[in-house]
Design a protein around this motif. Structure first.
Motif, PDB file in Angstrom:
ATOM      1  N   ALA A  93       0.834  -1.203   0.000  1.00 51.75           N
ATOM      2  CA  ALA A  93       0.000   0.000   0.000  1.00 51.75           C
ATOM      3  C   ALA A  93       0.871   1.257   0.000  1.00 51.75           C
ATOM      4  O   ALA A  93       0.589   2.222  -0.726  1.00 51.75           O
ATOM      5  CB  ALA A  93      -0.941  -0.006   1.206  1.00 51.75           C
ATOM      6  N   ALA A  94       1.944   1.251   0.792  1.00 54.41           N
ATOM      7  CA  ALA A  94       2.847   2.409   0.828  1.00 54.41           C
ATOM      8  C   ALA A  94       3.492   2.639  -0.535  1.00 54.41           C
ATOM      9  O   ALA A  94       3.647   3.786  -0.974  1.00 54.41           O
ATOM     10  CB  ALA A  94       3.916   2.206   1.902  1.00 54.41           C
ATOM     11  N   ASN A  95       3.853   1.554  -1.212  1.00 49.30           N
ATOM     12  CA  ASN A  95       4.442   1.659  -2.547  1.00 49.30           C
ATOM     13  C   ASN A  95       3.451   2.297  -3.513  1.00 49.30           C
ATOM     14  O   ASN A  95       3.794   3.218  -4.263  1.00 49.30           O
ATOM     15  CB  ASN A  95       4.868   0.272  -3.034  1.00 49.30           C
ATOM     16  CG  ASN A  95       5.457   0.287  -4.424  1.00 49.30           C
ATOM     17  OD1 ASN A  95       4.751   0.473  -5.407  1.00 49.30           O
ATOM     18  ND2 ASN A  95       6.762   0.067  -4.507  1.00 49.30           N
ATOM     19  N   ARG A  96       2.220   1.815  -3.517  1.00 54.80           N
ATOM     20  CA  ARG A  96       1.209   2.334  -4.439  1.00 54.80           C
ATOM     21  C   ARG A  96       0.853   3.782  -4.110  1.00 54.80           C
ATOM     22  O   ARG A  96       0.617   4.593  -5.005  1.00 54.80           O
ATOM     23  CB  ARG A  96      -0.055   1.468  -4.412  1.00 54.80           C
ATOM     24  CG  ARG A  96       0.179   0.004  -4.815  1.00 54.80           C
ATOM     25  CD  ARG A  96       0.594  -0.166  -6.278  1.00 54.80           C
ATOM     26  NE  ARG A  96       1.988   0.208  -6.519  1.00 54.80           N
ATOM     27  CZ  ARG A  96       2.519   0.419  -7.722  1.00 54.80           C
ATOM     28  NH1 ARG A  96       1.788   0.307  -8.802  1.00 54.80           N
ATOM     29  NH2 ARG A  96       3.786   0.752  -7.866  1.00 54.80           N
ATOM     30  N   LYS A  97       0.817   4.131  -2.824  1.00 64.66           N
ATOM     31  CA  LYS A  97       0.518   5.511  -2.416  1.00 64.66           C
ATOM     32  C   LYS A  97       1.591   6.463  -2.932  1.00 64.66           C
ATOM     33  O   LYS A  97       1.277   7.505  -3.517  1.00 64.66           O
ATOM     34  CB  LYS A  97       0.419   5.594  -0.892  1.00 64.66           C
ATOM     35  CG  LYS A  97       0.103   6.968  -0.358  1.00 64.66           C
ATOM     36  CD  LYS A  97      -0.037   6.909   1.157  1.00 64.66           C
ATOM     37  CE  LYS A  97      -0.401   8.247   1.722  1.00 64.66           C
ATOM     38  NZ  LYS A  97       0.769   9.051   2.075  1.00 64.66           N
ATOM     39  N   LEU A  98       2.849   6.099  -2.735  1.00 65.00           N
ATOM     40  CA  LEU A  98       3.941   6.953  -3.206  1.00 65.00           C
ATOM     41  C   LEU A  98       3.947   7.035  -4.728  1.00 65.00           C
ATOM     42  O   LEU A  98       4.159   8.114  -5.298  1.00 65.00           O
ATOM     43  CB  LEU A  98       5.277   6.437  -2.680  1.00 65.00           C
ATOM     44  CG  LEU A  98       6.511   7.260  -3.037  1.00 65.00           C
ATOM     45  CD1 LEU A  98       6.352   8.733  -2.644  1.00 65.00           C
ATOM     46  CD2 LEU A  98       7.746   6.652  -2.382  1.00 65.00           C
ATOM     47  N   ALA A  99       3.679   5.914  -5.397  1.00 62.82           N
ATOM     48  CA  ALA A  99       3.624   5.930  -6.864  1.00 62.82           C
ATOM     49  C   ALA A  99       2.507   6.857  -7.350  1.00 62.82           C
ATOM     50  O   ALA A  99       2.686   7.599  -8.325  1.00 62.82           O
ATOM     51  CB  ALA A  99       3.416   4.517  -7.400  1.00 62.82           C
ATOM     52  N   ALA A 100       1.361   6.840  -6.664  1.00 65.27           N
ATOM     53  CA  ALA A 100       0.255   7.737  -7.034  1.00 65.27           C
ATOM     54  C   ALA A 100       0.653   9.195  -6.821  1.00 65.27           C
ATOM     55  O   ALA A 100       0.351  10.054  -7.658  1.00 65.27           O
ATOM     56  CB  ALA A 100      -0.999   7.395  -6.226  1.00 65.27           C
ATOM     57  N   GLU A 101       1.335   9.483  -5.723  1.00 71.00           N
ATOM     58  CA  GLU A 101       1.792  10.853  -5.459  1.00 71.00           C
ATOM     59  C   GLU A 101       2.751  11.326  -6.549  1.00 71.00           C
ATOM     60  O   GLU A 101       2.658  12.464  -7.018  1.00 71.00           O
ATOM     61  CB  GLU A 101       2.478  10.925  -4.095  1.00 71.00           C
ATOM     62  CG  GLU A 101       1.524  10.753  -2.929  1.00 71.00           C
ATOM     63  CD  GLU A 101       2.251  10.612  -1.609  1.00 71.00           C
ATOM     64  OE1 GLU A 101       3.507  10.668  -1.573  1.00 71.00           O
ATOM     65  OE2 GLU A 101       1.560  10.430  -0.599  1.00 71.00           O
ATOM     66  N   LEU A 102       3.666  10.451  -6.947  1.00 65.70           N
ATOM     67  CA  LEU A 102       4.618  10.812  -8.004  1.00 65.70           C
ATOM     68  C   LEU A 102       3.900  11.072  -9.328  1.00 65.70           C
ATOM     69  O   LEU A 102       4.257  11.997 -10.062  1.00 65.70           O
ATOM     70  CB  LEU A 102       5.661   9.714  -8.180  1.00 65.70           C
ATOM     71  CG  LEU A 102       6.655   9.547  -7.041  1.00 65.70           C
ATOM     72  CD1 LEU A 102       7.490   8.297  -7.258  1.00 65.70           C
ATOM     73  CD2 LEU A 102       7.534  10.769  -6.910  1.00 65.70           C
ATOM     74  N   ALA A 103       2.895  10.249  -9.626  1.00 68.02           N
ATOM     75  CA  ALA A 103       2.133  10.445 -10.863  1.00 68.02           C
ATOM     76  C   ALA A 103       1.405  11.785 -10.827  1.00 68.02           C
ATOM     77  O   ALA A 103       1.375  12.501 -11.840  1.00 68.02           O
ATOM     78  CB  ALA A 103       1.142   9.296 -11.063  1.00 68.02           C
ATOM     79  N   LEU A 104       0.841  12.139  -9.681  1.00 71.69           N
ATOM     80  CA  LEU A 104       0.181  13.453  -9.558  1.00 71.69           C
ATOM     81  C   LEU A 104       1.180  14.582  -9.765  1.00 71.69           C
ATOM     82  O   LEU A 104       0.891  15.551 -10.480  1.00 71.69           O
ATOM     83  CB  LEU A 104      -0.464  13.591  -8.180  1.00 71.69           C
ATOM     84  CG  LEU A 104      -1.831  12.984  -8.003  1.00 71.69           C
ATOM     85  CD1 LEU A 104      -2.281  13.099  -6.550  1.00 71.69           C
ATOM     86  CD2 LEU A 104      -2.851  13.632  -8.929  1.00 71.69           C
ATOM     87  N   GLU A 105       2.339  14.467  -9.132  1.00 75.31           N
ATOM     88  CA  GLU A 105       3.373  15.498  -9.276  1.00 75.31           C
ATOM     89  C   GLU A 105       3.801  15.662 -10.733  1.00 75.31           C
ATOM     90  O   GLU A 105       4.107  16.767 -11.172  1.00 75.31           O
ATOM     91  CB  GLU A 105       4.592  15.149  -8.421  1.00 75.31           C
ATOM     92  CG  GLU A 105       4.346  15.290  -6.940  1.00 75.31           C
ATOM     93  CD  GLU A 105       5.499  14.763  -6.100  1.00 75.31           C
ATOM     94  OE1 GLU A 105       6.584  14.451  -6.652  1.00 75.31           O
ATOM     95  OE2 GLU A 105       5.317  14.650  -4.876  1.00 75.31           O
ATOM     96  N   ALA A 106       3.785  14.564 -11.480  1.00 70.57           N
ATOM     97  CA  ALA A 106       4.188  14.594 -12.887  1.00 70.57           C
ATOM     98  C   ALA A 106       3.042  15.008 -13.807  1.00 70.57           C
ATOM     99  O   ALA A 106       3.238  15.176 -15.012  1.00 70.57           O
ATOM    100  CB  ALA A 106       4.701  13.216 -13.301  1.00 70.57           C
ATOM    101  N   GLY A 107       1.844  15.172 -13.247  1.00 69.05           N
ATOM    102  CA  GLY A 107       0.696  15.543 -14.056  1.00 69.05           C
ATOM    103  C   GLY A 107       0.093  14.383 -14.826  1.00 69.05           C
ATOM    104  O   GLY A 107      -0.718  14.588 -15.730  1.00 69.05           O
ATOM    105  N   ASP A 108       0.447  13.163 -14.466  1.00 69.78           N
ATOM    106  CA  ASP A 108      -0.097  11.968 -15.118  1.00 69.78           C
ATOM    107  C   ASP A 108      -1.305  11.501 -14.318  1.00 69.78           C
ATOM    108  O   ASP A 108      -1.229  10.571 -13.513  1.00 69.78           O
ATOM    109  CB  ASP A 108       0.967  10.875 -15.207  1.00 69.78           C
ATOM    110  CG  ASP A 108       0.508   9.674 -16.031  1.00 69.78           C
ATOM    111  OD1 ASP A 108      -0.692   9.596 -16.368  1.00 69.78           O
ATOM    112  OD2 ASP A 108       1.365   8.820 -16.329  1.00 69.78           O
ATOM    113  N   TYR A 109      -2.437  12.162 -14.560  1.00 72.72           N
ATOM    114  CA  TYR A 109      -3.638  11.937 -13.746  1.00 72.72           C
ATOM    115  C   TYR A 109      -4.259  10.571 -13.986  1.00 72.72           C
ATOM    116  O   TYR A 109      -4.808   9.964 -13.061  1.00 72.72           O
ATOM    117  CB  TYR A 109      -4.646  13.062 -13.983  1.00 72.72           C
ATOM    118  CG  TYR A 109      -4.036  14.408 -13.674  1.00 72.72           C
ATOM    119  CD1 TYR A 109      -3.593  14.705 -12.395  1.00 72.72           C
ATOM    120  CD2 TYR A 109      -3.841  15.352 -14.673  1.00 72.72           C
ATOM    121  CE1 TYR A 109      -2.994  15.924 -12.106  1.00 72.72           C
ATOM    122  CE2 TYR A 109      -3.248  16.575 -14.399  1.00 72.72           C
ATOM    123  CZ  TYR A 109      -2.828  16.847 -13.109  1.00 72.72           C
ATOM    124  OH  TYR A 109      -2.231  18.047 -12.831  1.00 72.72           O
TER     125      TYR A 109
END
Length: 93
Positions: A54-70
């Motif tokens: 879950a922590a891995n997926r949460k951080l990956a989602a945060e990175l995608a948001l930061e990159a604008g990959d919604y």
């Protein structure tokens, strides 16, 4: 490492490292996925393994948001949500 506990340790370490090293985070999280999946395949109800995934997926989602990959952020947030019912919020990294 073939033992689930070793896979979990490696995956968790890569995920924690990714949280501290944003430039390399995407690569580290991707590298951790195989190890998370192997550990969870061996012990799908292990709370520690689920919390680390879950922590891995949460951080990956945060990175995608930061990159604008919604689109990726939504997919990854769904994977995070699927991982979290087996752990309480205090159990997340």
């Amino acid at each position: 490492p073939g033992h689930p506990e070793h896979r979990h340790g490696l995956a968790r370490g890569l995920t924690l490292w990714a949280g501290a090293d944003r430039p390399a985070a995407g690569r580290l999280l991707a590298e951790a996925v195989e190890h998370h999946c192997e550990a969870l395949a061996a012990e799908p109800d292990n709370r520690a393994y689920r919390a680390a995934w879950a922590a891995n997926r949460k951080l990956a989602a945060e990175l995608a948001l930061e990159a604008g990959d919604y689109e990726a952020a939504v997919r990854l947030a769904g994977e995070f949500a699927e991982a979290t019912p087996a752990v309480d919020q205090k159990g997340l990294v």
